[in-house]
Design a protein around this motif. Structure first.
Motif, mmCIF file in Angstrom:
data_model
loop_
_atom_site.group_PDB
_atom_site.id
_atom_site.type_symbol
_atom_site.label_atom_id
_atom_site.label_comp_id
_atom_site.label_asym_id
_atom_site.label_seq_id
_atom_site.Cartn_x
_atom_site.Cartn_y
_atom_site.Cartn_z
ATOM 1 N N LEU A 175 107.302 84.001 -63.783
ATOM 2 C CA LEU A 175 107.679 83.101 -62.957
ATOM 3 C C LEU A 175 107.801 83.894 -61.500
ATOM 4 N N SER A 176 108.536 84.979 -61.599
ATOM 5 C CA SER A 176 108.977 85.741 -60.857
ATOM 6 C C SER A 176 107.676 86.391 -59.934
ATOM 7 N N THR A 177 106.730 86.661 -60.740
ATOM 8 C CA THR A 177 105.545 87.139 -60.105
ATOM 9 C C THR A 177 105.105 85.813 -59.177
ATOM 10 N N GLY A 178 104.874 84.870 -59.731
ATOM 11 C CA GLY A 178 104.578 83.583 -58.939
ATOM 12 C C GLY A 178 105.204 83.290 -57.601
ATOM 13 N N ALA A 179 106.579 83.580 -57.721
ATOM 14 C CA ALA A 179 107.523 83.351 -56.633
ATOM 15 C C ALA A 179 107.099 84.679 -55.742
ATOM 16 N N ALA A 180 106.619 85.680 -56.188
ATOM 17 C CA ALA A 180 106.233 86.837 -55.118
ATOM 18 C C ALA A 180 105.032 86.346 -54.439
ATOM 19 N N CYS A 181 104.185 85.750 -55.222
ATOM 20 C CA CYS A 181 102.860 85.192 -54.636
ATOM 21 C C CYS A 181 103.004 84.133 -53.428
ATOM 22 N N MET A 182 104.111 83.329 -53.871
ATOM 23 C CA MET A 182 104.523 82.322 -52.634
ATOM 24 C C MET A 182 105.045 82.954 -51.372
ATOM 25 N N ASN A 183 105.870 84.002 -51.790
ATOM 26 C CA ASN A 183 106.552 84.674 -50.702
ATOM 27 C C ASN A 183 105.193 85.388 -49.671
ATOM 28 N N LEU A 185 104.610 92.636 -47.633
ATOM 29 C CA LEU A 185 104.960 92.994 -49.034
ATOM 30 C C LEU A 185 106.338 93.106 -49.399
ATOM 31 N N ALA A 186 107.293 93.503 -48.277
ATOM 32 C CA ALA A 186 108.656 93.788 -48.474
ATOM 33 C C ALA A 186 109.334 92.362 -48.716
ATOM 34 N N VAL A 187 108.982 91.576 -48.044
ATOM 35 C CA VAL A 187 109.547 90.055 -47.931
ATOM 36 C C VAL A 187 108.926 89.217 -49.321
ATOM 37 N N ALA A 188 107.641 89.745 -49.571
ATOM 38 C CA ALA A 188 107.124 89.142 -50.819
ATOM 39 C C ALA A 188 108.028 89.498 -52.139
ATOM 40 N N ALA A 189 108.616 90.774 -52.182
ATOM 41 C CA ALA A 189 109.169 91.127 -53.277
ATOM 42 C C ALA A 189 110.546 90.607 -53.353
#
Length: 123
Positions: free
Chosen positions: A113-121, A32-36
């Protein structure tokens, strides 16, 4: 393996293919830390990670099914079973909520888009 090699071979997993054990608490915290760690103009963190524990999966499945039926009232038995299975199969379930801050000067689309990037991570 290098980050480039990991990205080049990355594929989305299906919940039905994910078997126990899931990540332990320390591993999940690291995930979760990396995802953020994504582009986040304004440092708004316009997402929420919700870990649904095993004892709450049936209740979550019911909420998800209600939401699905509100959007698709004619949904049949197979669709309902698929929604329930989605909510209950994987050993660890993290739900990502897009939580844009409309009052911010940062456009909502940019926050999404930031949320989408968090999902990708996260994946």
């Amino acid at each position: 393996s290098s980050p480039a090699a990991m990205l080049a071979s990355r594929r989305s997993g299906k919940p039905r293919d994910m078997i126990a054990p899931g990540p332990d608490a320390a591993q999940l915290a690291a995930i979760l830390a990396v995802a953020a760690r994504v582009p986040d103009h304004g440092k708004l963190a316009p997402w929420r990670f919700v870990v649904v524990p095993p004892e709450q999966r049936e209740a979550f499945a019911a909420l998800l099914l209600d939401a699905y039926r509100a959007d698709k009232p004619a949904a049949g038995r197979l669709e309902a079973e698929a929604v329930t299975a989605f909510a209950t199969q994987a050993p660890t379930l993290v739900v990502v909520l897009s939580s844009p801050r409309a009052e911010s000067h940062i456009p909502v689309w940019e926050q999404e888009l930031s949320t989408g990037a968090a999902c990708m991570n996260l994946l």
